[in-house]
Design a protein around this motif. Structure first.
Motif, PDB file in Angstrom:
ATOM      1  N   GLY A   1       0.851  -0.560  -0.080  1.00  0.00           N
ATOM      2  CA  GLY A   1      -0.197  -0.170   0.180  1.00  0.00           C
ATOM      3  C   GLY A   1       1.126   1.435  -0.336  1.00  0.00           C
ATOM      4  N   PHE A   2       2.625   0.864  -0.001  1.00  0.00           N
ATOM      5  CA  PHE A   2       2.999   2.159  -0.257  1.00  0.00           C
ATOM      6  C   PHE A   2       4.099   2.460  -1.368  1.00  0.00           C
ATOM      7  N   LEU A   3       3.562   1.976  -2.390  1.00  0.00           N
ATOM      8  CA  LEU A   3       4.329   1.658  -3.612  1.00  0.00           C
ATOM      9  C   LEU A   3       4.354   3.109  -4.429  1.00  0.00           C
ATOM     10  N   ARG A   4       5.274   3.167  -5.067  1.00  0.00           N
ATOM     11  CA  ARG A   4       5.066   4.776  -5.810  1.00  0.00           C
ATOM     12  C   ARG A   4       3.869   4.848  -7.222  1.00  0.00           C
ATOM     13  N   PRO A   5       3.667   5.556  -7.157  1.00  0.00           N
ATOM     14  CA  PRO A   5       3.092   6.164  -8.807  1.00  0.00           C
ATOM     15  C   PRO A   5       3.547   4.816  -9.692  1.00  0.00           C
ATOM     16  N   ALA A   6       2.796   4.915 -10.401  1.00  0.00           N
ATOM     17  CA  ALA A   6       3.161   4.116 -11.537  1.00  0.00           C
ATOM     18  C   ALA A   6       4.260   5.118 -12.577  1.00  0.00           C
ATOM     19  N   SER A   7       4.342   6.240 -12.706  1.00  0.00           N
ATOM     20  CA  SER A   7       4.658   7.051 -13.753  1.00  0.00           C
ATOM     21  C   SER A   7       5.945   6.906 -12.982  1.00  0.00           C
ATOM     22  N   LEU A   8       6.526   6.704 -11.453  1.00  0.00           N
ATOM     23  CA  LEU A   8       8.049   6.380 -10.694  1.00  0.00           C
ATOM     24  C   LEU A   8       7.949   5.007 -11.147  1.00  0.00           C
ATOM     25  N   ARG A   9       7.570   4.455 -10.359  1.00  0.00           N
ATOM     26  CA  ARG A   9       8.249   2.741 -10.552  1.00  0.00           C
ATOM     27  C   ARG A   9       8.166   2.088 -11.831  1.00  0.00           C
ATOM     28  N   LEU A  10       7.807   2.774 -12.972  1.00  0.00           N
ATOM     29  CA  LEU A  10       7.287   1.757 -14.212  1.00  0.00           C
ATOM     30  C   LEU A  10       8.404   2.474 -14.621  1.00  0.00           C
ATOM     31  N   GLU A  11       8.991   3.754 -14.847  1.00  0.00           N
ATOM     32  CA  GLU A  11       9.425   4.493 -15.394  1.00  0.00           C
ATOM     33  C   GLU A  11      10.622   3.486 -16.363  1.00  0.00           C
TER      34      GLU A  11
ATOM     35  N   ASP B   1      15.923  -4.356 -11.725  1.00  0.00           N
ATOM     36  CA  ASP B   1      16.340  -3.515 -10.895  1.00  0.00           C
ATOM     37  C   ASP B   1      15.519  -2.034 -10.483  1.00  0.00           C
ATOM     38  N   ALA B   2      14.221  -1.500 -10.765  1.00  0.00           N
ATOM     39  CA  ALA B   2      13.590  -1.144 -10.410  1.00  0.00           C
ATOM     40  C   ALA B   2      12.797  -1.547  -9.643  1.00  0.00           C
ATOM     41  N   ARG B   3      12.344  -2.632  -9.832  1.00  0.00           N
ATOM     42  CA  ARG B   3      11.900  -3.783  -9.158  1.00  0.00           C
ATOM     43  C   ARG B   3      12.208  -3.948  -7.732  1.00  0.00           C
ATOM     44  N   TYR B   4      13.806  -3.932  -7.489  1.00  0.00           N
ATOM     45  CA  TYR B   4      14.386  -3.497  -6.311  1.00  0.00           C
ATOM     46  C   TYR B   4      14.577  -2.692  -5.731  1.00  0.00           C
ATOM     47  N   THR B   5      14.974  -1.192  -6.514  1.00  0.00           N
ATOM     48  CA  THR B   5      15.418  -0.005  -5.605  1.00  0.00           C
ATOM     49  C   THR B   5      13.733   1.447  -6.278  1.00  0.00           C
ATOM     50  N   ASP B   6      13.053   0.950  -6.967  1.00  0.00           N
ATOM     51  CA  ASP B   6      12.275   2.013  -7.209  1.00  0.00           C
ATOM     52  C   ASP B   6      10.829   1.928  -6.975  1.00  0.00           C
ATOM     53  N   TRP B   7      10.406   0.912  -6.273  1.00  0.00           N
ATOM     54  CA  TRP B   7       8.901   0.403  -5.903  1.00  0.00           C
ATOM     55  C   TRP B   7       8.334   0.860  -5.398  1.00  0.00           C
ATOM     56  N   LEU B   8       8.700   0.907  -3.723  1.00  0.00           N
ATOM     57  CA  LEU B   8       8.133   0.787  -2.413  1.00  0.00           C
ATOM     58  C   LEU B   8       8.661   2.351  -1.860  1.00  0.00           C
ATOM     59  N   ASP B   9       7.903   3.277  -1.723  1.00  0.00           N
ATOM     60  CA  ASP B   9       8.188   4.430  -1.455  1.00  0.00           C
ATOM     61  C   ASP B   9       8.662   4.004   0.651  1.00  0.00           C
TER      62      ASP B   9
END
Length: 183
Positions: free
Chosen positions: A36-46, A53-61
């Motif tokens: 419930g604390f994932l980043r918006p898709a525009s950031l998560r799926l950039e 690598d994005a799954r590892y570093t960019d998904w969780l806020d």
């Protein structure tokens, strides 16, 4: 308390089962999934929908999880927590209202890749799924995530950081292999 593990280890199910058993012991409990604390898709799926690598570093806020949940229920906090920040399905703010944490309450945060982020958990239970079991049990449409979990094992070494480790290669036969400091 963090319940850290890949989806195939069912961390939300374990956290929910623990939360259901605590009230009879005099400890109210709530489950706040890290999902419930994932980043918006525009950031998560950039970098695309299947970038490990994005799954590892960019998904969780992790900053929002700390600010809206952990810091609030920790020492000096307001005593209220936000149960969810982001509605991943609709890709918009969940607009949830803060809820009060009950006295002597236990907060369980289940999710993946939770250690090594500086989050202030009092206790961490890591659900260890060995790489071969992860490959076997991960649905084909999520197989792109596997390198993120391999990287997590290599860089963070969650087994060494956890207070307790549960072998979760077989979901129906988990095994506690290390007990930590529970008080």
């Amino acid at each position: 308390m963090a319940v850290d593990g890949p989806d195939v280890a069912r961390p939300v199910e374990l956290a929910t089962a623990v939360a259901e058993r605590l009230p009879p012991l005099g400890r109210p409990a709530v489950v706040v999934p890290a999902g419930g604390f994932l980043r918006p898709a525009s950031l998560r799926l950039e970098h695309g929908r299947t970038d490990p690598d994005a799954r590892y570093t960019d998904w969780l806020d992790s900053g929002a999880l700390a600010r809206e949940v952990l810091d609030r229920v920790g020492p000096g906090g307001s005593g209220e927590y936000l149960p969810v920040l982001w509605d991943v399905e609709r890709d918009r703010a969940a607009r949830a209202v803060p809820r009060p944490m009950q006295h002597r309450g236990v907060l369980l945060v289940p999710g993946a890749l939770l250690q090594g982020l500086g989050l202030a958990f009092d206790v961490v239970v890591h659900l260890r799924v060995a790489p071969p079991a992860r490959r076997r049990r991960t649905p084909q449409e999520q197989a792109w995530e596997l390198p993120a979990y391999d990287r997590y094992d290599d860089e963070v070494d969650p087994v060494s950081l956890a207070d307790a480790v549960v072998l979760a290669d077989s979901p129906d036969h988990p095994a506690l292999v290390l007990q930590g400091r529970f008080s």
